[in-house]
Scaffold this active site. Structure first.
Site, PDB file in Angstrom:
ATOM      1  N   ASP A 116       0.982  -1.186  -0.097  1.00  0.00           N
ATOM      2  CA  ASP A 116       0.182   0.026  -0.054  1.00  0.00           C
ATOM      3  C   ASP A 116       0.851   1.281   0.182  1.00  0.00           C
ATOM      4  OD1 ASP A 116       0.798   0.264   2.669  1.00  0.00           O
ATOM      5  OD2 ASP A 116      -0.844  -0.902   3.388  1.00  0.00           O
ATOM      6  N   SER A 117       0.566   2.360   0.660  1.00  0.00           N
ATOM      7  CA  SER A 117       1.130   3.657   0.681  1.00  0.00           C
ATOM      8  C   SER A 117       2.438   3.534   1.103  1.00  0.00           C
ATOM      9  CB  SER A 117       0.423   4.619   1.341  1.00  0.00           C
ATOM     10  OG  SER A 117      -0.054   4.277   2.482  1.00  0.00           O
ATOM     11  N   ILE A 118       2.708   2.544   2.172  1.00  0.00           N
ATOM     12  CA  ILE A 118       4.042   2.522   2.918  1.00  0.00           C
ATOM     13  C   ILE A 118       5.016   1.909   2.042  1.00  0.00           C
ATOM     14  CG2 ILE A 118       5.240   1.518   4.777  1.00  0.00           C
ATOM     15  CD1 ILE A 118       2.399   1.430   6.433  1.00  0.00           C
TER      16      ILE A 118
END
Lengths: 242, 242
Positions: free
Chosen positions: B10-12
């Site tokens: 995901d965004s991480i």
């Protein structure tokens, strides 16, 4: 498959994914839009880089890169008769090698966006300090590169870009416009600090933006999470997946 | 072609090429040996990630990745009935989705090295501060994620890794071992600071090194410049080029 942007060059490209590096910054800018691929080869001059062309950019590729930076010359400019002379390539051959690289890439894909980047300036004092820190009294007395000679290579690079009508970055001149460039942009008189990396990043991005490779205008490879209907997620993927 | 290491998440993961990011650090560590490819999708949960599998990892690929990190769950753990509830996925489904992702990747290539990474811990106070900085008084009163609930997802992830005999990183537990993890490792209560990125980088590298993907032991894709005979450069390339 996402479009590919290839960074082709020497150690200044190879190290471009270190913290604050211009390659990593480009990869971040193009995240979910294009893959930024590092093809930097530390110590290589243009003569040796020619041996890699058919391996890195096969003419038969169905999906050649959409863009490439060509960032060579810092090693070609090593002086004959000094400690790094094995890397030395005469200026005329340097220009001719760059021309062959461009010709090969254009043969790979006539639409590939090519950016020629000159070597950065050389801080001879910084090089000497660096050599002393490594070898002490045994460090070479005479510089293995001079800023003036590197400038001649930079000029060849820019001339070629003009001849071939290609975008280019005169990093050698650009960096020297800033007072204190020697320490501000160069970590050892030759390689880039984080601020030096930022200059390369900004200049490359400017050219990409002015061409047709502006990240904000490129589509995401898959739906942004905000447009996914949580009750009916397949809809967003049916529409936006290729 | 260089082997590929894919970072799926995901965004991480998507943000992992920012300055100090764990993705960029891996790319640097594997430079000239493997390509580290970012397949992070901000806001995605495991349910939406499933839609990407066949696109990102086609079963027909002749050159599937040699390794992949699977780093999802931070969005699945968004609470039902709160502001981010559209991202919520129940814990049992989360585990089942992860299992389907692993199954697909193993079908792509049975030898692919897979690393499951749990979501990081959540600093509820940091999330609240962040929301207030964005929305002022209009910020939600109730947290959209809690550390305790995210811990349940982390546990599912680790359990699945044990069931499937896969290496895993319990980032949720690991980070909380350090005093002051809330600010030290998290920038907004959820995403990673440079130090938080360094934790992920170190943990992933440890697993890669313990497996068969140790960068120092991997060959360069082309000759190191020091082994090129300047009088006879083609020799080095004949020997080492595939």
């Amino acid at each position: 498959m996402r479009p590919q942007i290839v960074l082709f060059g020497d150690s200044i490209t190879e190290q471009s994914f270190r913290a604050g590096g211009w390659g990593a910054s480009l990869a971040d800018t193009y995240s979910r839009k294009a893959d930024v691929v590092n093809r930097g080869y530390g110590g290589y001059n243009t003569r040796w880089a020619l041996f890699l062309l058919h391996h890195l950019f096969p003419l038969s590729s169905a999906t050649p890169p959409v863009a490439a930076t060509i960032f060579l010359g810092a090693n070609d400019a090593a002086l004959s008769g000094r400690t790094s002379e094995r890397q030395h390539v005469p200026t005329e051959e340097y220009k001719e090698n760059l021309r062959r690289i461009v010709r090969h890439l254009k043969e790979c894909s006539p639409t590939m966006l090519l950016v020629l980047i000159t070597p950065p300036p050389v801080d001879e004092f910084g090089r000497k300090e660096y050599a002393s820190s490594l070898y002490g009294d045994k460090a070479m007395e005479l510089p293995e590169r001079t800023n003036q000679v590197t400038g001649v290579y930079a000029k060849q690079c820019i001339e070629l870009a003009k001849e071939l009508d290609l975008p280019s970055i005169d990093l050698w001149s650009k960096m020297q416009e800033t007072e204190g460039w020697q320490k501000k942009f160069l970590s050892d008189g030759l390689h880039l600090t984080a601020e030096g990396n930022a200059v390369v990043y900004r200049e490359v991005l400017k050219i990409f933006n002015d061409a047709w490779l502006s990240a904000p205008e490129m589509p995401y490879d898959f739906p942004h999470h905000s447009v996914i209907d949580e009750k009916n997620p397949e809809k967003a993927f049916q529409q936006q997946c290729f």
